[in-house]
Every structure is written in structure tokens, then in C-alpha cells.
Scaffold this motif. Structure first.
Motif, PDB file in Angstrom:
ATOM      1  N   GLY A  93     -16.768  -5.741  40.390  1.00 49.92           N
ATOM      2  CA  GLY A  93     -18.097  -6.073  40.392  1.00 49.92           C
ATOM      3  C   GLY A  93     -18.798  -7.263  40.535  1.00 49.92           C
ATOM      4  N   GLU A  94     -18.008  -7.900  41.677  1.00 53.38           N
ATOM      5  CA  GLU A  94     -18.607  -9.220  42.270  1.00 53.38           C
ATOM      6  C   GLU A  94     -18.946  -8.913  43.806  1.00 53.38           C
ATOM      7  N   ARG A  95     -20.236  -9.040  44.055  1.00 54.61           N
ATOM      8  CA  ARG A  95     -20.735  -8.664  45.483  1.00 54.61           C
ATOM      9  C   ARG A  95     -20.795 -10.255  46.021  1.00 54.61           C
ATOM     10  N   VAL A  96     -19.995 -10.468  47.167  1.00 56.25           N
ATOM     11  CA  VAL A  96     -19.899 -11.767  47.934  1.00 56.25           C
ATOM     12  C   VAL A  96     -21.315 -11.623  48.629  1.00 56.25           C
ATOM     13  N   THR A  97     -21.973 -13.036  48.572  1.00 57.60           N
ATOM     14  CA  THR A  97     -23.324 -13.154  49.350  1.00 57.60           C
ATOM     15  C   THR A  97     -23.127 -14.259  50.189  1.00 57.60           C
ATOM     16  N   GLU A  98     -22.152 -14.959  50.157  1.00 57.82           N
ATOM     17  CA  GLU A  98     -21.892 -16.129  51.206  1.00 57.82           C
ATOM     18  C   GLU A  98     -20.335 -16.629  51.285  1.00 57.82           C
ATOM     19  N   VAL A  99     -19.960 -16.864  52.686  1.00 57.07           N
ATOM     20  CA  VAL A  99     -18.686 -17.373  52.809  1.00 57.07           C
ATOM     21  C   VAL A  99     -18.886 -18.704  53.713  1.00 57.07           C
ATOM     22  N   ALA A 100     -18.341 -19.711  52.701  1.00 53.24           N
ATOM     23  CA  ALA A 100     -18.788 -21.010  53.540  1.00 53.24           C
ATOM     24  C   ALA A 100     -17.270 -21.804  53.863  1.00 53.24           C
ATOM     25  N   GLN A 101     -17.212 -22.776  54.316  1.00 50.70           N
ATOM     26  CA  GLN A 101     -15.809 -23.431  54.516  1.00 50.70           C
ATOM     27  C   GLN A 101     -15.392 -24.027  53.149  1.00 50.70           C
ATOM     28  N   GLY A 102     -14.057 -23.203  52.942  1.00 49.42           N
ATOM     29  CA  GLY A 102     -13.510 -23.389  51.706  1.00 49.42           C
ATOM     30  C   GLY A 102     -13.890 -22.825  50.356  1.00 49.42           C
ATOM     31  N   LEU A 103     -15.023 -22.069  50.577  1.00 52.31           N
ATOM     32  CA  LEU A 103     -15.462 -21.266  49.395  1.00 52.31           C
ATOM     33  C   LEU A 103     -16.223 -19.989  49.565  1.00 52.31           C
ATOM     34  N   VAL A 104     -16.225 -19.191  48.649  1.00 51.13           N
ATOM     35  CA  VAL A 104     -16.916 -17.808  48.533  1.00 51.13           C
ATOM     36  C   VAL A 104     -17.822 -17.819  47.337  1.00 51.13           C
ATOM     37  N   THR A 130     -14.512  -4.067  61.816  1.00 50.89           N
ATOM     38  CA  THR A 130     -14.815  -4.936  60.421  1.00 50.89           C
ATOM     39  C   THR A 130     -16.613  -4.749  60.437  1.00 50.89           C
ATOM     40  N   HIS A 131     -16.883  -4.414  59.202  1.00 53.35           N
ATOM     41  CA  HIS A 131     -18.348  -4.690  58.914  1.00 53.35           C
ATOM     42  C   HIS A 131     -18.559  -5.626  57.885  1.00 53.35           C
ATOM     43  N   PHE A 132     -19.207  -6.752  58.444  1.00 46.21           N
ATOM     44  CA  PHE A 132     -19.705  -8.113  57.692  1.00 46.21           C
ATOM     45  C   PHE A 132     -20.929  -7.651  56.864  1.00 46.21           C
ATOM     46  N   PHE A 133     -21.645  -6.666  56.883  1.00 43.34           N
ATOM     47  CA  PHE A 133     -22.959  -6.469  55.995  1.00 43.34           C
ATOM     48  C   PHE A 133     -23.798  -7.440  56.004  1.00 43.34           C
ATOM     49  N   GLY A 134     -23.800  -8.367  57.218  1.00 39.80           N
ATOM     50  CA  GLY A 134     -24.691  -9.507  57.227  1.00 39.80           C
ATOM     51  C   GLY A 134     -24.450 -10.530  56.396  1.00 39.80           C
ATOM     52  N   VAL A 135     -23.336 -10.728  55.638  1.00 40.66           N
ATOM     53  CA  VAL A 135     -23.119 -11.748  54.812  1.00 40.66           C
ATOM     54  C   VAL A 135     -23.297 -13.154  55.508  1.00 40.66           C
ATOM     55  N   GLN A 136     -23.893 -14.020  54.912  1.00 45.15           N
ATOM     56  CA  GLN A 136     -24.182 -15.334  55.494  1.00 45.15           C
ATOM     57  C   GLN A 136     -22.606 -15.785  55.667  1.00 45.15           C
TER      58      GLN A 136
END
Length: 452
Positions: free
Chosen positions: A263-274, A128-134
């Protein structure tokens, strides 16, 4: 004897080792007199066809009924199996190094060891490639392995059961909407990545929610209370396929109650949210990361073998590496030229299958001292399963002589046939038919989704 080592027991690697063993190994057909020594190396003891992992994650497939033990396959087909992870290569000495194998408690089962080869085939696939997303690696689940898929399945069941006994209060919507209360789902799954894995998982999860409710594991409304959000950074889902296939798939997903966000680029994944680059925040009780793949990092450390920007080994059309004729690479971990196209051969199961068949012939030529042929990839189209609801795809090239969009029952049948062809490559057509009947009989006594 000539020593073949195939590193990686995925779709292509296992098929190649099996067929090399049948042709050159110590089998009954060869009267126990091998012409070559064939060794398969993999870090796990069992094989499962990777395109099935989304079904394992949704619970619609029990991995233990589909797994194949490498040791058993080796015994039946005249090759040797060595468990371990590739961690080093000495091209001068023609030797690979395998790391030690440890049990769940950290005890050593097999020591670090070295194996010598005459011909080496690297087929260790992708990761899997996570692309450095926080936060992506910490707070989302990838679907690379059976344990990861099983972990997601158990967490989904737990989330549904937990939500049933919690008081649900309307959540205030975005202030831009006037602050009116919004009736959000009790459980929400966010899937990052609108490729085949993300699309197929979203459809399977809709079926899973319905079955879990039917069997009483929760009393939530499977369509209203269990939300599924598919997030894609590009302008459409299934970007690798034709636009009409993408559009047809998106329409079917919406009909199933899947929220599709493009068209929605994910910039952060946290506990319970994106969170996305446009400023949107998506609630997520569970997050699956299916946004892309990359080659395993070890490939860039293998005695100077050239790799591209994705970490794939650069190979010629013979599938030999650019600097060493004794080392081949195939499947997702290889950057193989595709004449007439700007990009390389795509990382698909059909490509790995074609390369396994090609290498069986090419390595036979190598044994006999004849020149190697060049690999030509034939694109037969792509199919995407939407679980028990439908399937869509396009057939191309050698199948129909043109390009045709297919969907519904026929597409579903074609999709199921892909796995059966993989089984036939490993065991032959007679055993494949028996295996199909046995699994159908087994499923008649079980629920359609694994409930525990």
C-alpha cells in the motif's frame, strides 16, 4: 524459398527459430536441403533466460555459464542469425530495417541494413515501466539485461565492503516515534515492486548477504546489518497470483528478515532514498526498480501496426496482427485475446513457450496453404522462488485438474524444472540432461555466490 524472420531471441522467439530451423532449415535431418529460409534477429549476440536475471543480480548465477550464443545455435539448428535492433518496417515491401551495431567504443561493427520477409514474427519482449516516477530511471537499476544485473551485483558487494569501514551512528527515527534512536542496517536495499521479480530478488539477496559474510568480503551481520525492503503499491505482494500464494510468500519473506511494505506507492527516487505517496522516506543505498513492464516504444512506430495502451501489438487468436496477415506477434509484446477472461494472455514465460509451439504448427499450415488454427492459452499455475530457502506457487488446470497451493522442496523442484524444460526445447532432452549434470559438477568447485 519462403522467408521466415523472427525478431527477438527471448524464450519464445529463440524456441520458435530453433524449431523452425530444425524442421525447414538446412540441417542434417533435412539432408542439407532447406524448405524455408529462417532468420533470427536480436540486438544482443547471446541469450539468457530472462527469469534468471534476479539470480544474476544476486550473484547466485554466473551469466557466462548460462548464456547461449545465437550464432552457435543457428549453426546447430539450420537457421541464420542477424544481430541488430529492429527500427523500421515496410509492410508493403515486406521489409524490416535493422539499426547499425556498434562496439563499446562506438565503432561500427555492422551497418544499418534491410531484410526481406514472407512471414514476420515479432517477439521483442518487454522493457521496464517507470510510470513517470521522478528520479526512477536515473537513480534505480532495472533488471532487463545481463549488464544491468551485473551492475547491481557489483554495487552491492562494493556497498557492503564500504559500510564495514565506515563509522555507524544511530539514526534518529521519525519524530512521530518520539525521536528515539533507531538501529538501522548499515546497508539497505530497496526493491520497488512486489511482483515475481521483486520477491525472488529479495530472497536471493538474503542468501547473498550470508555468503559474502561467510567468505570474508565483509564482517557485517548478514541479517541485521544488511536490510532489504520490498515496496509494493497494491494491498499485497504478488498481485497477479492468488491471495493464499501471496500470503504464504509474505510470511516466508518476513521470516527471512525482509521488510515488506504494501500500500505504498513510490512517488520519487533520489540518491540514497525512496519517497512514497504517504509521506514515508526509505533510506536506500541501492534501489532496484521492478514495478512493472511495458512494450518497447518501437512497436508504436512500425508502419501503422495497431497497439494497445501498453504499447503491445494487437493480434487475433491466430497471433496475426489485426491489419496484416503476414505479420505475427507473440510473447510480452503481443496483446493476445484470452477467451473467457477479461484480460489478455499474461506476459509469462509459459505463455511464450505455448505460443512458440503453436506458431510452429500454424506456420507449417501457412507454408502448405492450409487455414491457421487459433491459439488457446492454458494456465498451468505460477511458481515463485525464494532462493535456496524455499519456493511457493499454485498448480492449476492441466497439471492436477484443479488448483493446489504448493511450497517447500517440491515447489523448488518444480521451479527448477521450468528452466530445464526451456533448455530441452532448445537442445533436446538428452543434451538437457548432460547440461544439468555439467552445471551441477561445475558448481561443486565454486562458491554459491559470485564474489568478484
Amino acid at each position: 524459398m519462403h522467408r521466415f524472420i523472427v525478431v527477438g531471441g527471448g524464450a519464445g522467439g529463440l524456441e520458435l527459430a530453433t524449431r523452425l530451423g530444425d524442421r525447414y532449415g538446412a540441417t542434417k535431418k533435412n539432408r542439407g536441403e532447406p524448405r524455408a529460409h529462417v532468420i533470427l534477429v536480436d540486438r544482443y549476440p547471446t541469450h539468457i533466460w530472462k527469469p534468471l536475471l534476479h539470480e544474476v543480480a544476486a550473484g547466485s548465477m554466473d551469466p557466462f555459464t548460462q548464456e547461449l550464443a545465437y550464432a552457435a545455435q543457428a549453426r546447430w539448428h539450420g537457421f541464420e542469425f542477424q544481430q541488430g535492433e529492429l527500427c523500421g518496417l515496410d509492410r508493403t515491401a515486406k521489409r524490416i530495417t535493422l539499426s547499425a551495431v556498434k562496439d563499446e567504443d562506438g565503432g561500427e561493427l555492422l551497418p544499418r541494413r534491410e531484410l526481406e520477409y514472407d512471414t514476420l514474427v515479432i517477439a521483442i519482449g518487454s522493457t521496464t515501466h517507470f510510470f513517470g516516477v521522478q528520479g526512477a530511471q536515473e537513480y534505480s537499476i532495472a533488471l532487463d539485461t545481463v549488464p544491468q544485473a551485473e551492475r547491481f551485483r557489483k554495487r552491492l558487494i562494493a556497498a557492503c565492503m564500504r559500510a564495514e569501514h565506515q563509522v555507524h551512528e544511530p539514526v534518529e527515527s521519525n519524530p512521530a516515534d518520539g525521536g528515539a534512536p533507531s538501529d538501522e542496517p548499515r546497508v539497505q536495499v530497496a526493491i520497488v515492486g512486489g511482483g515475481a521479480t521483486g520477491v525472488e530478488l529479495s530472497a536471493e539477496l538474503r542468501n547473498t548477504a550470508q555468503v559474502l559474510s561467510a567468505y570474508g568480503l565483509h564482517k557485517l551481520d548478514p541479517r541485521h546489518d544488511v536490510g532489504i525492503v520490498l515496496i509494493e503499491s497494491g494491498p499485497r505482494i504478488l498481485p497477479a497470483l492468488q491471495e493464499r500464494v501471496s500470503s504464504a510468500t509474505a510470511e516466508l519473506l518476513v521470516e527471512l528478515g525482509v521488510k515488506v511494505m504494501v500500500g505504498e506507492r513510490v512517488t520519487e527516487v533520489a540518491q540514497g532514498l525512496v519517497r512514497t505517496a504517504s509521506g514515508k522516506t526509505i533510506r536506500a543505498d541501492l534501489t532496484v526498480w521492478a514495478a512493472g513492464i511495458t512494450a518497447p516504444p518501437v512497436l508504436a512506430q512500425l508502419d501503422g501496426l495497431p497497439v494497445n495502451r501498453l504499447g503491445q501489438i494487437q493480434v487475433r487468436r491466430t497471433l496475426q496482427t489485426e491489419i496484416d496477415d503476414n505479420v505475427f506477434a507473440m510473447g510480452d509484446c503481443a496483446a493476445c485475446p484470452w477467451p473467457g477472461n477479461e484480460r489478455n494472455v499474461p506476459p509469462r514465460a509459459q505463455a511464450a513457450h505455448q505460443q512458440a509451439s503453436f506458431l510452429l504448427r500454424a506456420l507449417g499450415n501457412r507454408l502448405e496453404g492450409r487455414p491457421l488454427p487459433e491459439f488457446t492459452y492454458r494456465d498451468f499455475g505460477s511458481l515463485v522462488s525464494l532462493g535456496h530457502f524455499s519456493a511457493v506457487g499454485n498448480l492449476m488446470g492441466g497439471v492436477i485438474g484443479g488448483n493446489m497451493l504448493i511450497e517447500g522442496l517440491f515447489a523448488r523442484f518444480m521451479y527448477m524444472s521450468l528452466y530445464r524444460l526451456h533448455i530441452a526445447a532448445l537442445h533436446g532432452y538428452a543434451r538437457m540432461v548432460l547440461d544439468t549434470f555439467a552445471h551441477w559438477l561445475h558448481r561443486t568447485t565454486l562458491p554459491r555466490v559470485k564474489l568478484h
